[in-house]
Write a protein that holds these residues in place. Structure first.
Motif, PDB file in Angstrom:
ATOM      1  N   LYS A 150       7.762   9.985  -8.707  1.00  0.00           N
ATOM      2  CA  LYS A 150       7.257   8.822  -8.315  1.00  0.00           C
ATOM      3  C   LYS A 150       8.289   7.561  -8.121  1.00  0.00           C
ATOM      4  O   LYS A 150       8.336   7.158  -7.232  1.00  0.00           O
ATOM      5  CB  LYS A 150       5.927   8.235  -9.133  1.00  0.00           C
ATOM      6  N   ARG A 157       0.926  -0.952   0.249  1.00  0.00           N
ATOM      7  CA  ARG A 157       0.071   0.059   0.246  1.00  0.00           C
ATOM      8  C   ARG A 157       0.914   1.168   0.012  1.00  0.00           C
ATOM      9  O   ARG A 157       0.457   2.048  -0.561  1.00  0.00           O
ATOM     10  CB  ARG A 157      -0.783   0.006   1.212  1.00  0.00           C
ATOM     11  N   ARG A 158       2.116   1.255   0.656  1.00  0.00           N
ATOM     12  CA  ARG A 158       2.748   2.529   0.678  1.00  0.00           C
ATOM     13  C   ARG A 158       3.245   2.754  -0.898  1.00  0.00           C
ATOM     14  O   ARG A 158       3.245   4.064  -0.932  1.00  0.00           O
ATOM     15  CB  ARG A 158       4.189   2.086   1.587  1.00  0.00           C
ATOM     16  N   TYR A 159       3.480   1.756  -1.828  1.00  0.00           N
ATOM     17  CA  TYR A 159       3.762   2.104  -2.964  1.00  0.00           C
ATOM     18  C   TYR A 159       2.615   2.633  -3.583  1.00  0.00           C
ATOM     19  O   TYR A 159       2.740   3.645  -4.550  1.00  0.00           O
ATOM     20  CB  TYR A 159       4.412   1.005  -3.718  1.00  0.00           C
ATOM     21  N   TYR A 160       1.415   2.203  -3.596  1.00  0.00           N
ATOM     22  CA  TYR A 160       0.230   2.511  -4.076  1.00  0.00           C
ATOM     23  C   TYR A 160      -0.094   4.002  -3.538  1.00  0.00           C
ATOM     24  O   TYR A 160      -0.581   4.691  -4.597  1.00  0.00           O
ATOM     25  CB  TYR A 160      -0.842   1.585  -3.751  1.00  0.00           C
ATOM     26  N   GLU A 161       0.168   4.347  -2.673  1.00  0.00           N
ATOM     27  CA  GLU A 161      -0.061   5.640  -2.145  1.00  0.00           C
ATOM     28  C   GLU A 161       0.642   6.668  -3.046  1.00  0.00           C
ATOM     29  O   GLU A 161       0.052   7.940  -3.174  1.00  0.00           O
ATOM     30  CB  GLU A 161       0.120   5.988  -0.722  1.00  0.00           C
ATOM     31  N   ILE A 162       2.041   6.346  -3.414  1.00  0.00           N
ATOM     32  CA  ILE A 162       2.788   7.132  -4.350  1.00  0.00           C
ATOM     33  C   ILE A 162       2.189   7.044  -5.640  1.00  0.00           C
ATOM     34  O   ILE A 162       2.088   8.309  -6.121  1.00  0.00           O
ATOM     35  CB  ILE A 162       4.429   6.497  -4.234  1.00  0.00           C
ATOM     36  N   ASP A 186      -0.799   6.733  -6.521  1.00  0.00           N
ATOM     37  CA  ASP A 186      -2.247   7.342  -6.734  1.00  0.00           C
ATOM     38  C   ASP A 186      -2.245   9.002  -6.523  1.00  0.00           C
ATOM     39  O   ASP A 186      -3.291   9.604  -6.608  1.00  0.00           O
ATOM     40  CB  ASP A 186      -3.133   6.792  -5.861  1.00  0.00           C
ATOM     41  N   ASP A 187      -0.927   9.551  -6.342  1.00  0.00           N
ATOM     42  CA  ASP A 187      -0.711  10.818  -5.813  1.00  0.00           C
ATOM     43  C   ASP A 187      -0.783  11.628  -7.225  1.00  0.00           C
ATOM     44  O   ASP A 187       0.253  11.599  -7.882  1.00  0.00           O
ATOM     45  CB  ASP A 187       0.476  10.964  -5.132  1.00  0.00           C
TER      46      ASP A 187
END
Length: 417
Positions: free
Chosen positions: A333, A317-322, A324-325
């Motif tokens: 990214k 999830r930490r990677y997906y937060e980046i 999706d920013d």
């Protein structure tokens, strides 16, 4: 708090002899370490395959696995060792068993990396299962392979979704080649993947936080595929190729893996980056072999000596937060992913450890590679790999490349001094 692991590295091996002998020799150059006020001497042993009780003790604190991707008995022993004994594994079978090339493509596409267009097509031949005929007749959609190929675009590559070692990979230039490759795929589940016009084919080998990006020529025979070419990529493309390999590994919790990329100018297109058993043979890596085995020793020693935690919790999830920013562009990214990867591998702490405890190792390795001991490994490997009438040719070839590495390292040491 994780219990202190035994200072023993287990080597789970198949048919390899060259790199294990080199690993054992370089590990012997490490010597006793003073870590946290305690003296630690790390040794290794080659592991045997035997029946095991699920409650049996496990001697090694860390295992380098080169076997379990195809041999299920030791794979299940590795799982038991990780779950029951907190053994540190390079690599974890939990992620490599479930996260094959297909899943790796999906994950990196999710992060916005420049993966060429890829389509998964059904099996050419029926699956060997009694349920196939009914399920296929009732639920499988008919599809037009030619139409899919036109959408992907020629030329393209057809390759197994879980492939390795270039098994089943073929270049498809036209409709005839498409059907020939698909007919030959049999019960392999295949991707069709677009190619791009590229300047360089880069292959990156990552071991813990260390990565070497190499100029790779897949059309050449294996002994000639890795070109000794320095600065063959632009600064930006070199950084991005290294970042792709590091991020893939940190994302999946892999620590010993290779990644392949097509590079056009500053554009980096990852095409293959899930290799449970990356190539580290002296007859293919040659010039880069001493670095690879030294890095493997360094990372193994660091992981054991610092009691590095082992986990199968990927925290993607930490990677997906980046990803999706929307305020971040592609470069930002990638920089964010790289920061997460460096944190995952304790990169700063790792290099501090190497400087404090292993600063003597590069010079010791250089002296050993320039010795009769290393040459004996090279000689034995050539004799076991090539027919007798080619021994002298290949010995000269590999001695020349390794000798070039020795010369380059001597020059670096002299300029640093």
């Amino acid at each position: 708090m994780v219990a202190k692991r035994p200072p023993l590295i287990g080597l789970l091996l198949g048919a390899e002899e060259d790199w294990p002998r080199a690993f054992e020799s370089i590990l012997g150059l490490v010597g006793p370490l003073k870590v946290g006020g305690e003296s630690v001497e790390i040794t290794s042993e080659r592991l045997r395959i035997s029946p095991f009780d699920l409650t049996d003790p496990v001697d090694p604190g860390l295992v380098i696995d080169r076997l379990a991707y195809w041999y299920y008995h030791p794979r299940e022993w590795l799982k038991k060792a990780a779950l029951m004994n907190d053994t540190y594994l390079l690599n974890s079978p939990f992620t490599f068993q479930s996260m094959e090339k297909h899943s790796a493509y999906c994950a990196m596409l999710r992060l916005g990396m420049k993966i060429p267009k890829t389509v998964l097509v059904p099996y050419k031949n029926p699956v060997d299962n009694v349920r196939w005929a009914y399920t296929s007749a009732k639920y499988n959609d008919r599809f037009d392979l030619d139409a899919i190929a036109e959408e992907v675009g020629y030329p393209m590559y057809m390759k197994p979704f879980d492939g390795g070692g270039w098994r089943g990979v073929s270049r498809v230039d036209d409709k005839a080649g498409l059907h020939k490759s698909y007919d030959e795929s049999g019960e392999m589940l295949m991707h069709l993947q677009a190619t791009v016009d590229y300047d360089k084919f880069a292959r990156a080998l990552s071991i813990g936080p260390e990565t070497m990006v190499m100029d790779f020529r897949p059309e050449q025979p294996m002994h000639n595929r890795y070109a000794v070419t320095h600065d063959f990529l632009s600064e930006q493309a070199g950084w991005e190729a290294e970042t792709v390999s590091k991020v893939v590994n940190a994302f999946f919790g892999w620590e010993f893996n290779s990644a392949e990329m097509l590079v056009a100018g500053n554009e980096v297109h990852p095409i293959d980056y899930a290799n449970a058993c990356p190539d580290v043979a002296v007859t293919s890596l040659h010039y880069y072999f001493p670095w690879a085995i030294t890095a493997l020793v360094r990372w193994s020693v660091f992981a054991l000596a610092t009691n590095r935690p082992a986990t199968v919790d990927l925290e993607t999830r930490r990677y997906y937060e980046i990803a999706d920013d929307e305020s971040l562009d592609y470069q930002a990214k990638m920089e964010g992913y790289r920061t997460l990867a460096d944190a995952h591998f304790d990169t700063d702490r790792y290099w501090e450890f190497c400087e404090k405890h292993l600063a003597h190792l590069p010079e010791a390795v250089l002296e050993w590679v320039d010795s009769d001991g290393f040459d004996k490994i090279l000689l034995d490997t050539v004799r076991s790999t090539y027919p007798a009438h080619e021994h002298e040719k290949f010995l000269a070839h590999f001695r020349g490349l390794v000798g070039l590495w020795v010369k380059d390292q001597h020059n670096l040491h002299q300029s640093a001094g």
